[in-house]
Design a protein around this motif. Structure first.
Motif, PDB file in Angstrom:
ATOM      1  N   VAL A  74      19.139  22.848   9.813  1.00  0.00           N
ATOM      2  CA  VAL A  74      17.694  22.660   9.657  1.00  0.00           C
ATOM      3  C   VAL A  74      17.208  23.421   8.430  1.00  0.00           C
ATOM      4  CG1 VAL A  74      15.446  23.056  10.734  1.00  0.00           C
ATOM      5  CG2 VAL A  74      17.373  22.302  12.123  1.00  0.00           C
ATOM      6  N   ILE A  75      17.713  24.631   8.243  1.00  0.00           N
ATOM      7  CA  ILE A  75      17.331  25.427   7.074  1.00  0.00           C
ATOM      8  C   ILE A  75      17.817  24.752   5.791  1.00  0.00           C
ATOM      9  CG2 ILE A  75      17.673  27.642   5.930  1.00  0.00           C
ATOM     10  CD1 ILE A  75      17.832  28.881   8.739  1.00  0.00           C
ATOM     11  N   ALA A  76      19.042  24.208   5.817  1.00  0.00           N
ATOM     12  CA  ALA A  76      19.571  23.523   4.636  1.00  0.00           C
ATOM     13  C   ALA A  76      18.725  22.292   4.307  1.00  0.00           C
ATOM     14  CB  ALA A  76      21.024  23.125   4.874  1.00  0.00           C
ATOM     15  N   TYR A  77      18.290  21.551   5.349  1.00  0.00           N
ATOM     16  CA  TYR A  77      17.448  20.383   5.117  1.00  0.00           C
ATOM     17  C   TYR A  77      16.118  20.792   4.503  1.00  0.00           C
ATOM     18  CZ  TYR A  77      14.321  16.513   6.025  1.00  0.00           C
ATOM     19  OH  TYR A  77      13.384  15.516   5.890  1.00  0.00           O
ATOM     20  N   GLU A  78      15.518  21.875   5.016  1.00  0.00           N
ATOM     21  CA  GLU A  78      14.230  22.322   4.479  1.00  0.00           C
ATOM     22  C   GLU A  78      14.357  22.791   3.036  1.00  0.00           C
ATOM     23  OE1 GLU A  78      12.869  25.246   7.228  1.00  0.00           O
ATOM     24  OE2 GLU A  78      12.131  23.760   8.647  1.00  0.00           O
ATOM     25  N   LYS A  79      15.461  23.481   2.710  1.00  0.00           N
ATOM     26  CA  LYS A  79      15.671  23.909   1.321  1.00  0.00           C
ATOM     27  C   LYS A  79      15.836  22.700   0.409  1.00  0.00           C
ATOM     28  CE  LYS A  79      17.722  28.434   2.141  1.00  0.00           C
ATOM     29  NZ  LYS A  79      18.936  29.244   2.034  1.00  0.00           N
ATOM     30  N   ALA A  80      16.594  21.704   0.852  1.00  0.00           N
ATOM     31  CA  ALA A  80      16.776  20.496   0.045  1.00  0.00           C
ATOM     32  C   ALA A  80      15.452  19.755  -0.123  1.00  0.00           C
ATOM     33  CB  ALA A  80      17.817  19.587   0.690  1.00  0.00           C
ATOM     34  N   PHE A  81      14.642  19.728   0.935  1.00  0.00           N
ATOM     35  CA  PHE A  81      13.342  19.057   0.866  1.00  0.00           C
ATOM     36  C   PHE A  81      12.422  19.764  -0.123  1.00  0.00           C
ATOM     37  CE2 PHE A  81       9.030  18.232   2.461  1.00  0.00           C
ATOM     38  CZ  PHE A  81       9.043  16.841   2.425  1.00  0.00           C
ATOM     39  N   GLU A  82      12.400  21.097  -0.086  1.00  0.00           N
ATOM     40  CA  GLU A  82      11.572  21.852  -1.028  1.00  0.00           C
ATOM     41  C   GLU A  82      12.056  21.674  -2.466  1.00  0.00           C
ATOM     42  OE1 GLU A  82       8.702  23.433  -0.593  1.00  0.00           O
ATOM     43  OE2 GLU A  82       8.759  22.743   1.490  1.00  0.00           O
ATOM     44  N   ALA A  83      13.379  21.622  -2.658  1.00  0.00           N
ATOM     45  CA  ALA A  83      13.916  21.397  -4.000  1.00  0.00           C
ATOM     46  C   ALA A  83      13.513  20.011  -4.510  1.00  0.00           C
ATOM     47  CB  ALA A  83      15.437  21.554  -3.997  1.00  0.00           C
ATOM     48  N   GLN A  84      13.567  19.015  -3.632  1.00  0.00           N
ATOM     49  CA  GLN A  84      13.163  17.656  -4.010  1.00  0.00           C
ATOM     50  C   GLN A  84      11.674  17.636  -4.359  1.00  0.00           C
ATOM     51  OE1 GLN A  84      14.799  14.945  -4.584  1.00  0.00           O
ATOM     52  NE2 GLN A  84      13.082  13.554  -4.779  1.00  0.00           N
ATOM     53  N   ARG A  85      10.852  18.344  -3.577  1.00  0.00           N
ATOM     54  CA  ARG A  85       9.415  18.397  -3.846  1.00  0.00           C
ATOM     55  C   ARG A  85       9.147  19.054  -5.199  1.00  0.00           C
ATOM     56  NH1 ARG A  85       5.666  20.771   0.686  1.00  0.00           N
ATOM     57  NH2 ARG A  85       5.962  18.690   1.511  1.00  0.00           N
ATOM     58  N   ALA A  86       9.899  20.128  -5.517  1.00  0.00           N
ATOM     59  CA  ALA A  86       9.725  20.800  -6.804  1.00  0.00           C
ATOM     60  C   ALA A  86      10.128  19.876  -7.958  1.00  0.00           C
ATOM     61  CB  ALA A  86      10.545  22.085  -6.841  1.00  0.00           C
ATOM     62  N   ARG A  87      11.226  19.098  -7.772  1.00  0.00           N
ATOM     63  CA  ARG A  87      11.640  18.149  -8.819  1.00  0.00           C
ATOM     64  C   ARG A  87      10.586  17.076  -9.039  1.00  0.00           C
ATOM     65  NH1 ARG A  87      16.752  18.774  -6.431  1.00  0.00           N
ATOM     66  NH2 ARG A  87      16.426  16.938  -5.144  1.00  0.00           N
ATOM     67  N   VAL A  88      10.015  16.576  -7.956  1.00  0.00           N
ATOM     68  CA  VAL A  88       8.982  15.540  -8.079  1.00  0.00           C
ATOM     69  C   VAL A  88       7.747  16.107  -8.785  1.00  0.00           C
ATOM     70  CG1 VAL A  88       7.369  14.121  -6.745  1.00  0.00           C
ATOM     71  CG2 VAL A  88       9.785  14.153  -6.150  1.00  0.00           C
ATOM     72  N   ALA A  89       7.361  17.347  -8.467  1.00  0.00           N
ATOM     73  CA  ALA A  89       6.199  17.960  -9.126  1.00  0.00           C
ATOM     74  C   ALA A  89       6.467  18.157 -10.610  1.00  0.00           C
ATOM     75  CB  ALA A  89       5.875  19.305  -8.459  1.00  0.00           C
ATOM     76  N   GLU A  90       7.669  18.579 -10.975  1.00  0.00           N
ATOM     77  CA  GLU A  90       8.011  18.752 -12.390  1.00  0.00           C
ATOM     78  C   GLU A  90       8.018  17.409 -13.122  1.00  0.00           C
ATOM     79  OE1 GLU A  90       8.683  20.163 -15.981  1.00  0.00           O
ATOM     80  OE2 GLU A  90       8.178  21.382 -14.234  1.00  0.00           O
ATOM     81  N   GLN A  91       8.536  16.365 -12.461  1.00  0.00           N
ATOM     82  CA  GLN A  91       8.550  15.040 -13.082  1.00  0.00           C
ATOM     83  C   GLN A  91       7.125  14.524 -13.311  1.00  0.00           C
ATOM     84  OE1 GLN A  91      10.927  12.751 -10.386  1.00  0.00           O
ATOM     85  NE2 GLN A  91      12.878  13.478 -11.243  1.00  0.00           N
ATOM     86  N   GLU A  92       6.220  14.816 -12.345  1.00  0.00           N
ATOM     87  CA  GLU A  92       4.831  14.392 -12.503  1.00  0.00           C
ATOM     88  C   GLU A  92       4.161  15.148 -13.650  1.00  0.00           C
ATOM     89  OE1 GLU A  92       1.235  12.498 -12.043  1.00  0.00           O
ATOM     90  OE2 GLU A  92       3.205  11.962 -11.239  1.00  0.00           O
ATOM     91  N   ALA A  93       4.432  16.444 -13.766  1.00  0.00           N
ATOM     92  CA  ALA A  93       3.857  17.221 -14.865  1.00  0.00           C
ATOM     93  C   ALA A  93       4.389  16.715 -16.207  1.00  0.00           C
ATOM     94  CB  ALA A  93       4.183  18.706 -14.681  1.00  0.00           C
ATOM     95  N   GLN A  94       5.677  16.388 -16.259  1.00  0.00           N
ATOM     96  CA  GLN A  94       6.247  15.870 -17.506  1.00  0.00           C
ATOM     97  C   GLN A  94       5.638  14.510 -17.846  1.00  0.00           C
ATOM     98  OE1 GLN A  94      10.471  15.320 -17.437  1.00  0.00           O
ATOM     99  NE2 GLN A  94      10.617  15.229 -19.669  1.00  0.00           N
TER     100      GLN A  94
END
Length: 124
Positions: A74-94
């Motif tokens: 569950v912790i690994a899934y949440e970390k992966a989800f947060e990493a995906q959210r950070a990538r999406v936010a960076e892509q939107e800013a770019q």
């Protein structure tokens, strides 16, 4: 042969019922009471202790702070989800930065109005 099987079945059933439903009536025999041991005597364990038990013996009880309450997957899934959210936010800013550059090439000023706390005058 049937009689032998029936008697064996009846004997098994009788022994099971004797364990599950012991007779403790007024005229029936009650199980013998265990002899009381002195308070200072060590209590006998029903099974022999393992020789490895003294190495693994931990005098402190387990507390909730020592053990994780959430499964690792569950912790690994949440970390992966947060990493995906950070990538999406960076892509939107770019994407927004690229859009601002494309608009600037066409002559539109879409930059920020405030840079380092100082209001930038917009040219017209």
């Amino acid at each position: 042969m049937r009689d032998l099987i029936a008697r064996a079945f009846a004997a098994c059933l009788r022994s099971i019922l004797a364990v599950l439903l012991p007779a403790e009536g007024r005229h029936r025999t009650a199980p013998a009471k265990a002899a009381e041991q002195p308070s200072g005597a060590p209590v006998a364990t029903p099974w022999p202790r393992s020789p490895y038990a003294e190495y693994n013996a931990d005098p402190t009880p387990l507390t909730g702070e020592d053990t994780p309450l959430v499964r690792p997957f569950v912790i690994a899934y949440e970390k992966a989800f947060e990493a995906q959210r950070a990538r999406v936010a960076e892509q939107e800013a770019q994407r927004q930065r690229r859009l601002a550059v494309a608009a600037a090439l066409d002559g539109f000023d879409v930059g920020p109005d405030v840079i380092h706390g100082v209001r930038v005058p917009m040219s017209s």
